[in-house]
Design a protein around this motif. Sequence first.
Motif, PDB file in Angstrom:
ATOM      1  N   SER A 227       0.840  -1.190   0.000  1.00  0.00           N
ATOM      2  CA  SER A 227       0.000   0.000   0.000  1.00  0.00           C
ATOM      3  C   SER A 227       0.880   1.246   0.000  1.00  0.00           C
ATOM      4  CB  SER A 227      -0.921   0.003   1.229  1.00  0.00           C
ATOM      5  OG  SER A 227      -0.155   0.082   2.422  1.00  0.00           O
ATOM      6  N   SER A 228       0.259   2.393  -0.250  1.00  0.00           N
ATOM      7  CA  SER A 228       1.016   3.645  -0.217  1.00  0.00           C
ATOM      8  C   SER A 228       1.538   3.921   1.194  1.00  0.00           C
ATOM      9  CB  SER A 228       0.127   4.795  -0.696  1.00  0.00           C
ATOM     10  OG  SER A 228      -1.041   4.906   0.100  1.00  0.00           O
ATOM     11  N   GLU A 229       0.802   3.472   2.227  1.00  0.00           N
ATOM     12  CA  GLU A 229       1.281   3.659   3.599  1.00  0.00           C
ATOM     13  C   GLU A 229       2.557   2.871   3.850  1.00  0.00           C
ATOM     14  OE1 GLU A 229      -1.756   2.790   2.789  1.00  0.00           O
ATOM     15  OE2 GLU A 229      -3.052   4.454   3.419  1.00  0.00           O
ATOM     16  N   GLN A 230       2.638   1.658   3.297  1.00  0.00           N
ATOM     17  CA  GLN A 230       3.849   0.854   3.477  1.00  0.00           C
ATOM     18  C   GLN A 230       5.035   1.469   2.747  1.00  0.00           C
ATOM     19  OE1 GLN A 230       1.713  -2.810   2.178  1.00  0.00           O
ATOM     20  NE2 GLN A 230       2.715  -3.784   3.920  1.00  0.00           N
ATOM     21  N   GLU A 233       6.242   4.389   4.740  1.00  0.00           N
ATOM     22  CA  GLU A 233       7.029   3.942   5.896  1.00  0.00           C
ATOM     23  C   GLU A 233       8.446   3.570   5.479  1.00  0.00           C
ATOM     24  OE1 GLU A 233       6.808   0.515   9.412  1.00  0.00           O
ATOM     25  OE2 GLU A 233       5.155   0.778   7.991  1.00  0.00           O
ATOM     26  N   SER A 297       3.460  11.742   0.629  1.00  0.00           N
ATOM     27  CA  SER A 297       2.270  10.930   0.873  1.00  0.00           C
ATOM     28  C   SER A 297       1.275  11.054  -0.268  1.00  0.00           C
ATOM     29  CB  SER A 297       1.621  11.347   2.193  1.00  0.00           C
ATOM     30  OG  SER A 297       0.432  10.610   2.416  1.00  0.00           O
TER      31      SER A 297
END
Length: 333
Positions: A227-230, A233, A297
Motif C-alpha cells: 500500500s502507499s502507507e507501506q 514507511e 504521501s
Amino acid sequence: MLPGTNPMQQYSAAYAQMLGMAGFNSQQAAALGNPFSAQQAQHAAALTAANQYATQQAYQVKPGQAVPQPANVTLKRLPFYDIHGDLLQPTALVTQGSSRFQEAQFQFLLSPGQATDIASNRDIRMGSKLDYLYQVQLRFCPLDPAAEQGDEFPPSICVQINGKMCPLPNPIPTNKPNVEPKRPPRPINITPLCKLSPILANTVNVKWAADYGKGWVVGIWLVEKLSSEQLLERLTSKGKRQPEFTRELIKKKLTDDEDGIATTNLKVTVSCPLGKMRMSMPCRPTTCDHLQCFDASLFLMMNEKKPTWTCPVCDSPARSEERRVGKECRSRW
C-alpha cells in the motif's frame, strides 16, 4: 493443530498416546500399526509427483504449436509489488507458421508455502474488497533484451486461466485510422482464477496476433501487494538529508553563471504542486536539480491509483535505477 507442525505427524503422536492410555505397551502398539502412516506416505508421494509433473510440464503445447523458449528479458520492477517467487520465468511467445493469430499454452504449480500464503492473507481493511495480499501476477512485454521493459500487451490478445476467460484492461480508443487500440500497460492479477493447491497444475492459454518484426514475452510471478502507507514507511526509514545539503545546492544555483545569466533569486513554495496544500512531508527525486518539492504521501497515493512515476515539478522520471520510490524520494527538508 500446533503451528509449524506436520498434521500427519501430530495425528500419529496422538494415536500412540491413545494406545498407551488404553494399556497397550510399545510392542503391542507396533503390532497394531499406525493407520496414519499410510496416509502420510500417500501425501508425500502426491507432492513429489506433483513437483515432478510441474518440472516436466512447465510448457505444454498443442500439436502444431512451437515450444516456448525462455527469454533473456528483464521487466521493470513495480514499486507497489514485492516479488516472492518466479512461477513462470520470462518466456518468448514464439510464432508458428504464417498465420497471423498464434496460440501458446503454459503450466505452473504453486508450492505448499506459496498456496498457504495466498489463501491465508486477505486485505481486511475498512473499505477494501478483500483482495489477496499475495497475488499471482501475469505480465507481458516486448521481446527486447537490450534494456528493461515495461508492461505492454500484444495485439488482439486473449488469455484463459484454467479454461476461464481472464479479464484484461479495456483498450484505449484511438482516432488514428488502421491502428488497433492499445490496452493500458499494467500487470494482471490472475489469483481468483488459479487453483490454490500444491498438487493441481494451473494452465495458462494465450492467443495473440503476430506483429511482424516484434516479439513478445510473458511471465508469471508470486508477488505481495503493498500500500502507499507501506511505501511511505519505507521512505521515512531511509532518513532525511541534512539541511546543509540544501543550503549548498542554493549557493551553487546562485553562483552558477556558466551561460552568462546570473541568478539573483529562487522561488520555492511550501504548497504541494499536486494537492495545492501545505506539504506535510516534502520530497523530490535525487535525479532532479530543482529545489521545489512535493508531498511524498500524496505522490504515493496518486501513483497507487494511476501509476505514472513522473516528477510533478519537471515531468522527468521520478524513479531510481532500482525502480524503488523510497530511494529516489529520500531527499526531504
